[in-house]
Design an enzyme around this catalytic site. Structure first.
Site, mmCIF file in Angstrom:
data_model
loop_
_atom_site.group_PDB
_atom_site.id
_atom_site.type_symbol
_atom_site.label_atom_id
_atom_site.label_comp_id
_atom_site.label_asym_id
_atom_site.label_seq_id
_atom_site.Cartn_x
_atom_site.Cartn_y
_atom_site.Cartn_z
ATOM 1 N N ARG A 34 -74.849 -58.143 13.800
ATOM 2 C CA ARG A 34 -75.932 -58.804 12.823
ATOM 3 C C ARG A 34 -76.711 -57.911 12.155
ATOM 4 O O ARG A 34 -77.249 -58.632 11.112
ATOM 5 C CB ARG A 34 -77.032 -59.693 13.964
ATOM 6 C CG ARG A 34 -76.358 -60.906 14.497
ATOM 7 C CD ARG A 34 -77.139 -61.583 15.502
ATOM 8 N NE ARG A 34 -76.503 -62.744 16.077
ATOM 9 C CZ ARG A 34 -76.749 -63.401 17.182
ATOM 10 N NH1 ARG A 34 -77.850 -62.904 17.762
ATOM 11 N NH2 ARG A 34 -76.219 -64.505 17.547
ATOM 12 N N LYS A 199 -66.515 -78.150 27.555
ATOM 13 C CA LYS A 199 -66.885 -79.423 27.589
ATOM 14 C C LYS A 199 -66.814 -80.365 26.372
ATOM 15 O O LYS A 199 -67.483 -80.141 25.453
ATOM 16 C CB LYS A 199 -68.518 -79.464 28.323
ATOM 17 C CG LYS A 199 -68.543 -78.861 29.532
ATOM 18 C CD LYS A 199 -69.928 -79.045 29.793
ATOM 19 C CE LYS A 199 -70.542 -78.210 31.263
ATOM 20 N NZ LYS A 199 -71.947 -78.405 31.447
ATOM 21 N N GLY A 355 -69.653 -68.874 18.422
ATOM 22 C CA GLY A 355 -69.328 -68.068 19.858
ATOM 23 C C GLY A 355 -68.092 -67.653 20.223
ATOM 24 O O GLY A 355 -67.455 -66.504 19.611
ATOM 25 N N GLY A 378 -74.760 -71.818 16.916
ATOM 26 C CA GLY A 378 -75.421 -73.262 16.856
ATOM 27 C C GLY A 378 -75.510 -73.865 15.653
ATOM 28 O O GLY A 378 -75.215 -74.944 15.357
HETATM 29 P P1 AMP Z 1 -67.770 -73.163 24.619
HETATM 30 O O1 AMP Z 1 -68.904 -72.407 24.628
HETATM 31 O O2 AMP Z 1 -68.002 -74.811 24.891
HETATM 32 O O3 AMP Z 1 -66.910 -72.843 23.391
HETATM 33 O O4 AMP Z 1 -66.885 -72.792 25.954
HETATM 34 C C1 AMP Z 1 -66.357 -71.609 25.909
HETATM 35 C C2 AMP Z 1 -65.846 -71.475 27.457
HETATM 36 O O5 AMP Z 1 -65.159 -72.381 27.746
HETATM 37 C C3 AMP Z 1 -65.191 -70.154 27.570
HETATM 38 O O6 AMP Z 1 -66.205 -69.403 28.670
HETATM 39 C C4 AMP Z 1 -64.022 -70.639 28.308
HETATM 40 O O7 AMP Z 1 -63.797 -69.660 29.535
HETATM 41 C C5 AMP Z 1 -64.105 -72.018 28.731
HETATM 42 N N1 AMP Z 1 -62.936 -72.652 29.077
HETATM 43 C C6 AMP Z 1 -61.993 -72.736 28.144
HETATM 44 N N2 AMP Z 1 -61.071 -73.420 28.510
HETATM 45 C C7 AMP Z 1 -61.322 -73.881 29.980
HETATM 46 C C8 AMP Z 1 -60.747 -74.475 30.854
HETATM 47 N N3 AMP Z 1 -59.656 -75.127 30.856
HETATM 48 N N4 AMP Z 1 -61.301 -74.458 32.199
HETATM 49 C C9 AMP Z 1 -62.458 -74.171 32.349
HETATM 50 N N5 AMP Z 1 -63.309 -73.600 31.370
HETATM 51 C C10 AMP Z 1 -62.528 -73.250 30.154
#
Ligand code: AMP
Length: 397
Positions: A34, A199, A355, A378
């Site tokens: 950054r 999620k 991220g 974000g």
């Molecule tokens: P996000 O911050 O929502 O982009 O989520 C990223 C996180 O999702 C990472 O730490 C990944 O390890 C997790 N992730 C990706 N695929 C899976 C999965 N199939 N089951 C559990 N966690 C996951």
């Protein structure tokens, strides 16, 4: 030409909002991306013959002075990055000390102000506090895309204290905004959005907005299993948000109505526990056995997704395809990164942001093989959710 590049900063004191919210462990900066990202803006002002007053937040001190979050820690590294430039520090970002330091600043010099968030007024967007800051300079430059989604004093409110022509984006912010606009408002078709991560609940709004923009939406990562479950499939112990099943069905129906190809992984790499050493298997997503969980997309999914990516002219990628932090569940994310890089080489435009997908392209050494890697987490997500970002609106109005 942009307002920033056209502006001659000679004799001006530029108040520059940067995002120096860098990770620090035991007093050491562990990632200075950054800080480096703000250098072109700083250099342009200095080489014009202007002076630079830098303001930033660091961490979440919540309106109190806390040495752990002092920006004084980063002064030595800032000096190193700005080789030969005189850098001063003001132990408060407003008030007599800051005003005296700003007043005596000569052209070619830099002043770094203490953490803005030591004052609760910053996050409250207090206009009086914004007014105290604005007194320090005569031109306002916002180069902090990472906080553009916040209506804070230094990121948005302050802009109204400067006339049009004396408030502008810096070079980083300009690049972020024009790349994001290119994807959202001028995407060459076919436009493919690749969404991964943990999620559905974090990605609902972005999916809903992209249903009106994209030709293909590829979904990978933990989100997959909530969609599969909503279609009555057994997902074993995979991540699943039971309270989002109706929403998942609704999204799939809307994609059909809008003729958006909504691609879910047909197979998964499954594991018998959430561990890199777990027992592994590859199965069709029609039937994930009880006690097993999907931690990466499988080979069929890689093939299907890669083919769609190869046929795309615009690609947006946010979120990993699996638990890429564990080496045994990294292949899907790596394959998709390679597919995006290869489509880019064939002439597609690709933006990676938000991220973990940025961490992934960096890890695989592919950051310079995609068209643009965004620095905004974000802020970028909110932009793609279709929201107005206060930090952008304050300059553009
Ligand atoms: P996000 O911050 O929502 O982009 O989520 C990223 C996180 O999702 C990472 O730490 C990944 O390890 C997790 N992730 C990706 N695929 C899976 C999965 N199939 N089951 C559990 N966690 C996951």
């Amino acid at each position: 030409m942009s307002r920033f590049t056209e502006f001659n900063f000679s004799g001006h004191k530029a108040l520059v909002r940067v995002d120096f919210n860098v990770p620090i462990k035991e007093g050491k900066i562990t990632d200075d991306t950054r800080m480096k990202a703000a250098l072109p803006t700083i250099h342009k002002i200095l080489s014009d013959g202007g002076s630079v007053i830098l303001m930033s937040h660091l961490g979440r001190p919540k309106g109190t002075v806390d040495a752990k979050y002092s920006l004084e820690q980063i002064v030595p590294h800032l000096k190193e990055l700005l080789k030969g430039v005189t850098v001063y520090f003001s132990a408060d970002c407003v008030g007599t000390l800051a005003e005296e330091r700003a007043e005596s600043l000569n052209s070619g010099e830099v002043l770094l102000l203490e953490n803005l968030r030591f004052h609760a007024e910053e996050e409250k967007g207090d206009p009086t506090f914004a007014g105290q800051l604005s007194r320090l300079g005569d031109v306002y430059v916002n180069d902090a895309f990472g906080t553009a989604h916040r209506a804070h004093a230094s990121t948005a409110i302050i802009a109204s204290d400067f006339p049009v022509g004396k408030k502008m984006f810096g070079l980083l912010m300009e690049a972020e905004v024009s790349n994001a606009e290119r994807v959202l408002h001028a995407a060459e078709k076919p436009f493919t959005a690749i969404l991964g991560g943990a999620k559905v609940s974090d990605k609902i709004e972005i999916i809903e907005n992209l249903l009106n923009k994209a030709d293909n939406i590829i979904v990978g990562g933990g989100m997959t299993y909530t969609f599969l479950r909503s279609q009555g499939k057994n997902t074993g112990n995979s991540l699943c948000e039971e309270d989002k099943l109706d929403l998942a069905t609704d999204i799939l129906n809307r994609a059909k109505e809008k003729h958006v190809a909504f691609l879910l992984a047909p197979d998964s790499v499954i594991a018998d526990s959430f561990s890199n050493d777990a027992e592994r298997n590859i199965v069709s997503n029609d039937e994930i056995p009880e006690g097993w969980m999907g931690l990466d997309i499988g080979p069929e999914a890689i093939q299907l997704f890669s083919d769609v990516i190869a046929g795309s002219k615009t690609i947006l990628w946010n979120g990993p395809m699996g638990v890429f932090e564990m080496s045994n569940f990294r292949e899907g994310t790596k394959a998709i990164a390679l597919a995006v890089a290869s489509a880019t080489q064939q002439g597609a435009y690709s933006l990676v942001g938000g991220g973990d997908s940025v961490a992934a392209v960096n890890q695989f050494g592919l950051a310079d093989k995609v068209s643009y890697v965004s620095t905004g987490g974000g802020a970028l997500l909110e932009y793609f959710e279709g929201k107005t970002l206060p930090g952008i609106a304050a300059i553009q109005e």
